[in-house]
Write a protein that holds these residues in place. Structure first.
Motif, PDB file in Angstrom:
ATOM      1  N   SER A   1       0.837  -1.190   0.000  1.00 52.78           N
ATOM      2  CA  SER A   1       0.000   0.000   0.000  1.00 52.78           C
ATOM      3  C   SER A   1       0.885   1.257   0.000  1.00 52.78           C
ATOM      4  O   SER A   1       0.626   2.225  -0.723  1.00 52.78           O
ATOM      5  CB  SER A   1      -0.893  -0.053   1.248  1.00 52.78           C
ATOM      6  OG  SER A   1      -1.698   1.062   1.320  1.00 52.78           O
ATOM      7  N   GLN A   2       1.950   1.216   0.793  1.00 51.17           N
ATOM      8  CA  GLN A   2       2.882   2.356   0.816  1.00 51.17           C
ATOM      9  C   GLN A   2       3.603   2.497  -0.528  1.00 51.17           C
ATOM     10  O   GLN A   2       3.721   3.596  -1.074  1.00 51.17           O
ATOM     11  CB  GLN A   2       3.914   2.183   1.940  1.00 51.17           C
ATOM     12  CG  GLN A   2       3.330   2.407   3.327  1.00 51.17           C
ATOM     13  CD  GLN A   2       4.357   2.265   4.437  1.00 51.17           C
ATOM     14  OE1 GLN A   2       5.301   1.488   4.329  1.00 51.17           O
ATOM     15  NE2 GLN A   2       4.163   3.002   5.518  1.00 51.17           N
ATOM     16  N   LEU A   3       4.074   1.374  -1.063  1.00 51.17           N
ATOM     17  CA  LEU A   3       4.797   1.457  -2.340  1.00 51.17           C
ATOM     18  C   LEU A   3       3.888   1.998  -3.436  1.00 51.17           C
ATOM     19  O   LEU A   3       4.307   2.777  -4.291  1.00 51.17           O
ATOM     20  CB  LEU A   3       5.333   0.077  -2.741  1.00 51.17           C
ATOM     21  CG  LEU A   3       6.415  -0.529  -1.842  1.00 51.17           C
ATOM     22  CD1 LEU A   3       6.956  -1.823  -2.454  1.00 51.17           C
ATOM     23  CD2 LEU A   3       7.563   0.447  -1.603  1.00 51.17           C
ATOM     24  N   SER A   4       2.627   1.587  -3.390  1.00 54.90           N
ATOM     25  CA  SER A   4       1.685   2.039  -4.401  1.00 54.90           C
ATOM     26  C   SER A   4       1.532   3.566  -4.352  1.00 54.90           C
ATOM     27  O   SER A   4       1.490   4.240  -5.388  1.00 54.90           O
ATOM     28  CB  SER A   4       0.342   1.344  -4.150  1.00 54.90           C
ATOM     29  OG  SER A   4      -0.579   1.702  -5.116  1.00 54.90           O
TER      30      SER A   4
ATOM     31  N   GLU B   1      10.321   1.071  -3.896  1.00 59.53           N
ATOM     32  CA  GLU B   1      10.945   0.392  -2.754  1.00 59.53           C
ATOM     33  C   GLU B   1      12.352   0.953  -2.510  1.00 59.53           C
ATOM     34  O   GLU B   1      12.779   1.144  -1.374  1.00 59.53           O
ATOM     35  CB  GLU B   1      11.000  -1.114  -3.025  1.00 59.53           C
ATOM     36  CG  GLU B   1      11.357  -1.907  -1.791  1.00 59.53           C
ATOM     37  CD  GLU B   1      11.317  -3.414  -2.021  1.00 59.53           C
ATOM     38  OE1 GLU B   1      11.088  -3.845  -3.166  1.00 59.53           O
ATOM     39  OE2 GLU B   1      11.541  -4.149  -1.039  1.00 59.53           O
ATOM     40  N   ARG B   2      13.048   1.241  -3.604  1.00 62.69           N
ATOM     41  CA  ARG B   2      14.400   1.827  -3.493  1.00 62.69           C
ATOM     42  C   ARG B   2      14.318   3.179  -2.775  1.00 62.69           C
ATOM     43  O   ARG B   2      15.083   3.465  -1.854  1.00 62.69           O
ATOM     44  CB  ARG B   2      14.964   1.996  -4.912  1.00 62.69           C
ATOM     45  CG  ARG B   2      16.420   2.353  -4.984  1.00 62.69           C
ATOM     46  CD  ARG B   2      16.902   2.308  -6.428  1.00 62.69           C
ATOM     47  NE  ARG B   2      16.889   0.970  -6.983  1.00 62.69           N
ATOM     48  CZ  ARG B   2      16.164   0.580  -8.043  1.00 62.69           C
ATOM     49  NH1 ARG B   2      15.422   1.447  -8.694  1.00 62.69           N
ATOM     50  NH2 ARG B   2      16.202  -0.667  -8.459  1.00 62.69           N
ATOM     51  N   ALA B   3      13.348   3.993  -3.199  1.00 64.95           N
ATOM     52  CA  ALA B   3      13.208   5.326  -2.590  1.00 64.95           C
ATOM     53  C   ALA B   3      12.800   5.218  -1.124  1.00 64.95           C
ATOM     54  O   ALA B   3      13.321   5.947  -0.269  1.00 64.95           O
ATOM     55  CB  ALA B   3      12.175   6.144  -3.369  1.00 64.95           C
ATOM     56  N   LEU B   4      11.893   4.293  -0.822  1.00 70.47           N
ATOM     57  CA  LEU B   4      11.458   4.127   0.570  1.00 70.47           C
ATOM     58  C   LEU B   4      12.626   3.673   1.448  1.00 70.47           C
ATOM     59  O   LEU B   4      12.823   4.172   2.559  1.00 70.47           O
ATOM     60  CB  LEU B   4      10.297   3.119   0.648  1.00 70.47           C
ATOM     61  CG  LEU B   4       9.859   2.688   2.056  1.00 70.47           C
ATOM     62  CD1 LEU B   4       9.473   3.876   2.925  1.00 70.47           C
ATOM     63  CD2 LEU B   4       8.674   1.720   1.987  1.00 70.47           C
ATOM     64  N   ASN B   5      13.425   2.737   0.932  1.00 74.26           N
ATOM     65  CA  ASN B   5      14.569   2.260   1.717  1.00 74.26           C
ATOM     66  C   ASN B   5      15.605   3.356   1.912  1.00 74.26           C
ATOM     67  O   ASN B   5      16.253   3.435   2.954  1.00 74.26           O
ATOM     68  CB  ASN B   5      15.195   1.031   1.056  1.00 74.26           C
ATOM     69  CG  ASN B   5      14.489  -0.249   1.475  1.00 74.26           C
ATOM     70  OD1 ASN B   5      14.890  -0.911   2.416  1.00 74.26           O
ATOM     71  ND2 ASN B   5      13.385  -0.564   0.806  1.00 74.26           N
TER      72      ASN B   5
ATOM     73  N   ASP C   1       9.368  -8.029   8.102  1.00 76.47           N
ATOM     74  CA  ASP C   1       9.728  -9.235   7.351  1.00 76.47           C
ATOM     75  C   ASP C   1       9.389  -9.052   5.867  1.00 76.47           C
ATOM     76  O   ASP C   1      10.185  -9.378   4.985  1.00 76.47           O
ATOM     77  CB  ASP C   1       8.971 -10.431   7.946  1.00 76.47           C
ATOM     78  CG  ASP C   1       9.325 -11.720   7.236  1.00 76.47           C
ATOM     79  OD1 ASP C   1      10.509 -12.094   7.272  1.00 76.47           O
ATOM     80  OD2 ASP C   1       8.424 -12.330   6.619  1.00 76.47           O
ATOM     81  N   GLU C   2       8.208  -8.510   5.607  1.00 78.55           N
ATOM     82  CA  GLU C   2       7.782  -8.292   4.220  1.00 78.55           C
ATOM     83  C   GLU C   2       8.686  -7.262   3.533  1.00 78.55           C
ATOM     84  O   GLU C   2       8.979  -7.361   2.341  1.00 78.55           O
ATOM     85  CB  GLU C   2       6.321  -7.814   4.203  1.00 78.55           C
ATOM     86  CG  GLU C   2       5.625  -7.939   2.867  1.00 78.55           C
ATOM     87  CD  GLU C   2       5.428  -9.377   2.407  1.00 78.55           C
ATOM     88  OE1 GLU C   2       5.099 -10.244   3.229  1.00 78.55           O
ATOM     89  OE2 GLU C   2       5.633  -9.623   1.193  1.00 78.55           O
ATOM     90  N   MET C   3       9.123  -6.272   4.306  1.00 83.26           N
ATOM     91  CA  MET C   3      10.001  -5.232   3.756  1.00 83.26           C
ATOM     92  C   MET C   3      11.413  -5.758   3.499  1.00 83.26           C
ATOM     93  O   MET C   3      12.202  -5.103   2.822  1.00 83.26           O
ATOM     94  CB  MET C   3      10.119  -4.050   4.736  1.00 83.26           C
ATOM     95  CG  MET C   3       8.864  -3.216   4.908  1.00 83.26           C
ATOM     96  SD  MET C   3       8.329  -2.355   3.421  1.00 83.26           S
ATOM     97  CE  MET C   3       9.639  -1.220   3.154  1.00 83.26           C
ATOM     98  N   GLY C   4      11.745  -6.902   4.092  1.00 84.45           N
ATOM     99  CA  GLY C   4      13.135  -7.376   4.007  1.00 84.45           C
ATOM    100  C   GLY C   4      14.011  -6.609   4.981  1.00 84.45           C
ATOM    101  O   GLY C   4      15.201  -6.406   4.737  1.00 84.45           O
TER     102      GLY C   4
END
Ligand code: SF4
Length: 651
Positions: A511-514, A560-564, A615-618
């Motif tokens: 949901s966040q990535l979206s 995901e790259r930007a969030l990390n 866990d889902e985020m790695g």
């Protein structure tokens, strides 16, 4: 040239201008760097490798923020940066493509935080003037505003608008520079470095929960005005037209279109009777390219403010003083809302901190002498006066202006035990004991704890769960498909756990990535627009606009790259699992229920979902920070190298 005001314009502040060398569509092709201390301005080409990896808008802002905001700096120092960007769709006629995003280090809690919002014409003007992003640093000697008119970039004297409210500032700048004009400005709260202040996009949009207004103020920067005439090129015009026409066709056929156009946000959040709203509504406003429009110009029809017109980003926002019980009168509530916007205060923080201050008084922690009165009266006149005191840092308003974090430092554990629903120094404003009371534990409520910046406008991303109750699992699965969630992840999300059919912790990642994809591309995140976009369509549009072929999964990977990266920027600031917490009061006698109302969400269940989210985020479940393997997978090895220098170990 600047006119009318007694202006000084820095000759050395002129940009070089020049032709775009970009061949890729969608991007303006440049980043504008402004140093307010030296008055130097420079224009640099957008690095297309960075654009491919981070797309634009929030994504490239995150990269710039990580690279340029030095860990440990004071958010109100000259070192902090204001980074503003608009994605590759902004400036096209893709429906609702007017989003602007900002990144800065936030004064309210020291997090490197971002905000995004429908930006009326600001983003479109920025792109048309030739810039995808603006990076501002330093501090002007005296109040200035930044003027960008295509290649003409100047810092102009802001003496005549310093001290004015945000609405009056916009009117003055319109009178000076004409329209159309994109305007981002602050009110008096930002000028006075109030940590719970925001910036305002023209007259009806807010940007920068967490104190962006104060960062402007600390730089002596009152506003940014921008107008551009260059146009934005689309690479594959035929493919683009087919996609956009298809979108408009679906919008025309949408059975909820009329309701959304008439009732705006209330169509989805019916918090006031429709007839009352229609009586108050004077005009509907929309961001450039939005076929629905949900921003309002209201007119107060009765009472002491009868006839007054007030702009708002959604009518529902003007009702907070009523929800707080300060008044039952629409006119009084709308006027208080206008005060909040005009001063440039974050209304959630300001109203909640007043309540907290009164609690401190009732428990003898704050005295009558401190407050200058026997408690805080919660009637419209008294609240209006307190908002003024906070904005101008008068009396005890000076203490409240620094937000919850500073209050806790000052009053210690005695105050902590009374603390309302605060996470990372900001109000977790939606939840079972929150100002906006909700009883289901969805990605929104969960996101309040895990968003790296703290509770923001949409902490749980763009989720289908916010405005619905107990829809069948097949419906949820359909939305997961729309967001591009891979099948194996869908299986994990839909695997029952402890009586809950849906794993909100795991779902929040996607949901966040979206929403980050939306923020990177530049389309609107509000449901009435976002509902028409799927991950697949976003990718097709990106490919058509830019000419760079990209899949939906690649877009999600970029998000995901930007969030990390933004997470890592906050790890450098000392944030880890201990800050990702839920308000204690959510686990009292009244508790949330899961989406299907079968299970009470206890503390153990909520924190179990937090483990699942990591866990889902790695990410490492113990520390809540990205693992080395995840950083490598995303091509962010340099984050781990930086970490070594700072003594941070990514497990
Ligand atoms: S729905 Fe509202 S915020 Fe979104 S683009 Fe339209 S007017 Fe702007």
């Amino acid at each position: 040239m600047c006119r009318l005001l007694p202006l000084w314009c820095l000759g050395k502040g002129k940009s070089r201008g020049g032709d775009d060398t970009m061949t890729v569509g969608g991007y303006a092709g440049s980043i504008l760097y402004v140093n307010l201390t030296t008055g130097k301005v420079r224009k640099e080409p957008l690095d297309m490798e960075v654009a491919r990896s981070f797309i634009g808008g929030f994504g490239i802002n995150a990269k710039l923020g990580y690279d340029l905001i030095v860990p440990g700096i004071d958010p109100l120092s000259t070192d902090n940066k204001i980074i503003i960007g608009a994605g590759p769709f902004v400036g096209t006629n893709i429906p609702g493509s007017a989003r602007v995003s900002s990144v800065t280090k936030l004064p309210v809690n020291g997090a490197v935080g971002w905000s995004g919002g429908g930006a009326m014409s600001f983003g479109v003007m920025l792109k048309n003037s030739g810039y995808d992003h603006v990076v501002i640093e330093g501090r002007a000697n005296s109040p200035v505003y930044l003027k960008i008119l295509d290649d003409e970039v100047e810092m102009c004297d802001a003496t005549a608008i310093w001290g004015k409210g945000s609405q009056e500032t916009v009117d003055t700048l319109y009178a000076l520079h004409g329209r159309p004009l994109g305007v981002l400005s602050i009110g008096q709260a930002g000028e006075n470095l109030v940590r719970i202040s925001m910036a305002f996009v023209e007259k009806c949009g807010t940007l920068g929960r967490g104190g962006l207004g104060a960062v402007f103020g600390a730089k002596n920067l009152k506003a940014i005005v921008v107008r551009g005439t260059k146009g934005i090129r689309v690479s594959d015009r035929k493919r683009y037209m087919q996609l956009v026409e298809g979108l408009y066709e679906r919008m025309r056929k949408y059975e909820g279109l009329k309701g959304a156009q008439i009732y705006g946000f209330l169509n989805f959040m019916p918090v006031m009777p429709r007839e009352d709203y229609l009586r108050l509504k004077k005009a509907r406003l929309a961001c450039v390219s939005c076929p629905i429009g949900d921003k309002d110009l209201l007119e107060i029809r009765d009472g002491r403010f009868k006839g007054r017109s007030v702009y708002c980003s959604a009518a529902v926002n003007t009702l907070m003083p009523i929800m707080y019980g300060f008044t039952r009168d629409y006119g009084e509530s709308i006027k208080l809302f206008e005060d909040l916007d005009s001063y440039g205060l974050d209304q959630m923080e300001a109203l909640e901190i007043l309540k907290f201050a009164n609690q401190l008084y009732e428990h003898g922690i704050v005295t009558e002498n401190d407050l200058g009165a026997p408690g805080i009266r919660f009637d419209p006149e008294s609240v209006a006066e307190w908002l003024r005191k906070i904005s101008f840092r008068e009396g005890f308003g000076n203490v409240l202006a620094d937000g919850f974090g500073e209050l806790l430092k000052r009053y210690g554990n005695a105050a902590r035990s009374l603390l309302p629903v605060v996470v990372k120094g900001m109000v977790a404003y939606q939840g079972i004991t929150s100002p906006i009371k909700t009883d289901l534990f969805t990605t929104f409520e969960f996101g309040m704890a895990v968003h790296p910046k703290g509770p923001c406008a949409a902490p749980g991303g763009s989720s289908p769960l916010y405005f619905t109750r107990g829809r069948p699992l097949e419906w949820v699965a359909g939305h997961l498909d729309r967001m591009g969630v891979p099948k194996d992840a869908q299986e994990r999300i839909l695997t029952p756990k402890e009586g809950m059919a849906l794993n909100v912790g795991r779902m929040t990642k996607y949901s966040q990535l979206s929403l980050f994809v939306v923020d990177m591309l530049g389309t609107c995140g509000r449901g009435q627009i976002n509902r028409f976009y799927s991950n697949k369509l976003q990718a097709e549009l990106y490919s058509a606009v830019t000419g760079l072929e990209m899949s939906g999964q690649e877009l999600l990977k970029a998000a995901e790259r930007a969030l990390n990266l933004i997470k890592a920027a906050n790890v450098r600031e000392g944030f880890d699992r201990k800050e990702d917490c839920f308000p204690e009061s959510w686990f009292g006698t009244e508790k949330h229920k899961d989406y299907y109302e079968k299970v009470e969400i206890t503390k153990e269940k909520a924190y179990g979902m937090l483990d699942d989210y990591y866990d889902e985020m790695g990410w490492d479940v113990k520390t809540g920070i990205p693992t080395l393997a995840k950083l490598k997978e995303l091509g962010l090895e340099y984050v781990a190298e930086d970490g070594k220098r700072l003594g941070i170990v990514y497990p």
